[in-house]
Design an enzyme around this catalytic site. Structure first.
Site, short mmCIF file in Angstrom:
data_model
loop_
_atom_site.label_atom_id
_atom_site.label_comp_id
_atom_site.label_asym_id
_atom_site.label_seq_id
_atom_site.Cartn_x
_atom_site.Cartn_y
_atom_site.Cartn_z
N TYR A 198 32.42 45.68 49.73
CA TYR A 198 31.44 45.11 50.65
C TYR A 198 32.05 44.70 51.99
O TYR A 198 31.52 45.03 53.04
CB TYR A 198 30.67 43.93 50.02
CG TYR A 198 29.47 43.51 50.85
CD1 TYR A 198 28.32 44.27 50.86
CD2 TYR A 198 29.53 42.38 51.65
CE1 TYR A 198 27.23 43.91 51.65
CE2 TYR A 198 28.45 42.01 52.43
CZ TYR A 198 27.31 42.78 52.43
OH TYR A 198 26.24 42.43 53.21
N ARG A 256 32.15 53.37 44.81
CA ARG A 256 31.58 52.05 44.53
C ARG A 256 31.86 51.05 45.64
O ARG A 256 31.07 50.16 45.88
CB ARG A 256 32.15 51.51 43.21
CG ARG A 256 31.57 52.16 41.97
CD ARG A 256 32.17 51.51 40.73
NE ARG A 256 31.63 52.08 39.50
CZ ARG A 256 30.59 51.60 38.82
NH1 ARG A 256 29.96 50.53 39.26
NH2 ARG A 256 30.18 52.18 37.71
N THR A 297 35.51 47.75 35.78
CA THR A 297 34.19 48.30 36.06
C THR A 297 33.39 48.52 34.78
O THR A 297 32.24 48.08 34.67
CB THR A 297 34.32 49.63 36.82
OG1 THR A 297 35.08 49.42 38.01
CG2 THR A 297 32.97 50.18 37.18
N THR A 298 33.98 49.22 33.82
CA THR A 298 33.29 49.52 32.57
C THR A 298 33.01 48.25 31.78
O THR A 298 32.06 48.21 30.98
CB THR A 298 34.12 50.51 31.73
OG1 THR A 298 34.52 51.61 32.56
CG2 THR A 298 33.34 51.04 30.54
N LYS A 343 45.21 53.78 40.01
CA LYS A 343 44.08 54.39 39.33
C LYS A 343 43.26 55.08 40.41
O LYS A 343 42.59 54.42 41.20
CB LYS A 343 43.24 53.37 38.58
CG LYS A 343 42.02 53.99 37.90
CD LYS A 343 41.11 52.97 37.26
CE LYS A 343 39.88 53.65 36.66
NZ LYS A 343 38.90 52.68 36.09
N TYR A 352 43.41 50.07 42.27
CA TYR A 352 42.29 50.88 41.81
C TYR A 352 41.46 51.32 43.00
O TYR A 352 40.88 50.50 43.71
CB TYR A 352 41.48 50.04 40.82
CG TYR A 352 40.21 50.65 40.27
CD1 TYR A 352 39.95 52.01 40.32
CD2 TYR A 352 39.27 49.82 39.67
CE1 TYR A 352 38.78 52.54 39.81
CE2 TYR A 352 38.09 50.34 39.14
CZ TYR A 352 37.85 51.70 39.21
OH TYR A 352 36.70 52.22 38.70
N ILE A 388 42.87 56.21 32.96
CA ILE A 388 42.12 55.04 32.55
C ILE A 388 40.71 55.53 32.31
O ILE A 388 40.00 55.90 33.24
CB ILE A 388 42.21 53.93 33.60
CG1 ILE A 388 43.66 53.43 33.68
CG2 ILE A 388 41.26 52.77 33.26
CD1 ILE A 388 43.91 52.37 34.72
#
Length: 297
Positions: free
Chosen positions: A111, A142, A48-49, A165, A137, A207
């Site tokens: 989605y 999100r 993501t980051t 995570k 994760y 993380i």
């Protein structure tokens, strides 16, 4: 008990870009070396980051290769290879293995909004295609999909699925998951403001986005905890809370790129639909950075 991929702080590395949107490998080298100099416990690349959704597949794999070559023998490289299409995640996981990744980070399919059965079957299929250990994760803010504790329990029986995570923000759910899974799966905080709470439930690290900015200082939180200094770890968690809040005052990684830019380490450019940080939130971020002694250039 499974062997953990890492214990402590894994930095969710940003992907630095030039002003025309290309991957900035000179800046990437600076950022990675800074993490290695801090003896960071792991590097998480292209998640993501790292703006994985805006990376072309060849860019994605080349970044993993670049970081893996720099960090070989120094710290584990965990590659973000999750996708809302399971076969794409399978393909990316194989390619990440081939260029030197030590482990995989696979986000819940987004989605599509699959069922718990879909989550179980998707993660199981991805885990089956390489020998690499995998961290699942969970970030429902999100993805709109939340991994339930009962699903974690089923996944924990897979020898290749070694970690979680957890970024659902629900400590009660964490307690339920740890009660069900015990030492069959490792728990990492996916939120920098919950490192100590998750360690208190048997988690083994985080993380982290914060460690892009303060790698040594973030690592001290887990080091103090593992050394038995619970009070010291909690004090650091609270000390950095205002900065953590500022780093999430806009969508990650917009603020952390702004912070690294202010430190002279890379541009704050991000690919659309991400934009540069707004002036008001940027001002708050810079103030929080100065408050903890970060030099701004």
């Amino acid at each position: 008990m499974k062997n953990p991929i890492f214990r402590g702080i894994g930095t969710a590395l940003v992907t630095p870009m030039t002003e025309d949107g290309r991957i900035d490998y000179a800046a990437m080298e600076r950022l990675v070396q800074r993490q290695l100099d801090a003896n960071i416990d792991a590097l998480i690349v292209c998640a993501t980051t790292g703006e994985a959704p805006t990376l072309a597949d060849d860019e994605h794999i080349e970044i993993i290769r670049f970081v893996a070559e720099m960090a070989k023998g120094k710290t584990p490289i965990i590659a973000g290879t999750g996708s809302n299409y399971t076969d794409h995640a399978v393909e990316m996981s194989i390619k990440a293995r081939d260029v030197g990744a030590d482990g995989l980070l696979c986000v819940t399919p987004y989605y599509n909004k699959c069922t718990q059965r879909g989550l179980f079957e998707s993660f199981t299929k991805i885990a089956s295609v390489t020998e690499l250990p995998m961290i699942v994760y969970n970030v429902p803010g999100r993805t709109s999909v939340n991994i339930q504790p009962a699903t974690y329990e089923k996944l924990s029986h897979n020898p290749k699925i070694v970690g979680i995570k957890e970024a659902n923000g629900d400590i009660s759910s964490v307690v339920d998951t740890m009660t069900r899974c015990g030492d069959q799966i490792d728990m990492y905080s996916g939120n920098d403001d919950q490192i100590v709470p998750i360690l208190s439930m048997g988690g083994i690290g985080c993380i982290s986005v914060l460690s892009n900015v303060l790698p040594s200082e973030t690592k001290q939180i887990t080091e103090k905890w593992f050394a038995g200094d619970v009070v010291g770890a909690a004090k650091l968690q609270m000390q950095y809370k205002p900065l953590v809040d500022a780093l999430f005052s806009e969508v990650n990684p917009i603020p952390v790129k702004a912070a690294l830019h202010a430190m002279g380490l890379c541009s704050d450019f991000a690919r659309l639909p991400l934009t540069r940080m707004e002036d008001d939130t940027r001002a708050t971020l810079l103030k929080c950075m100065e408050d903890v002694g970060i030099s701004i250039v």
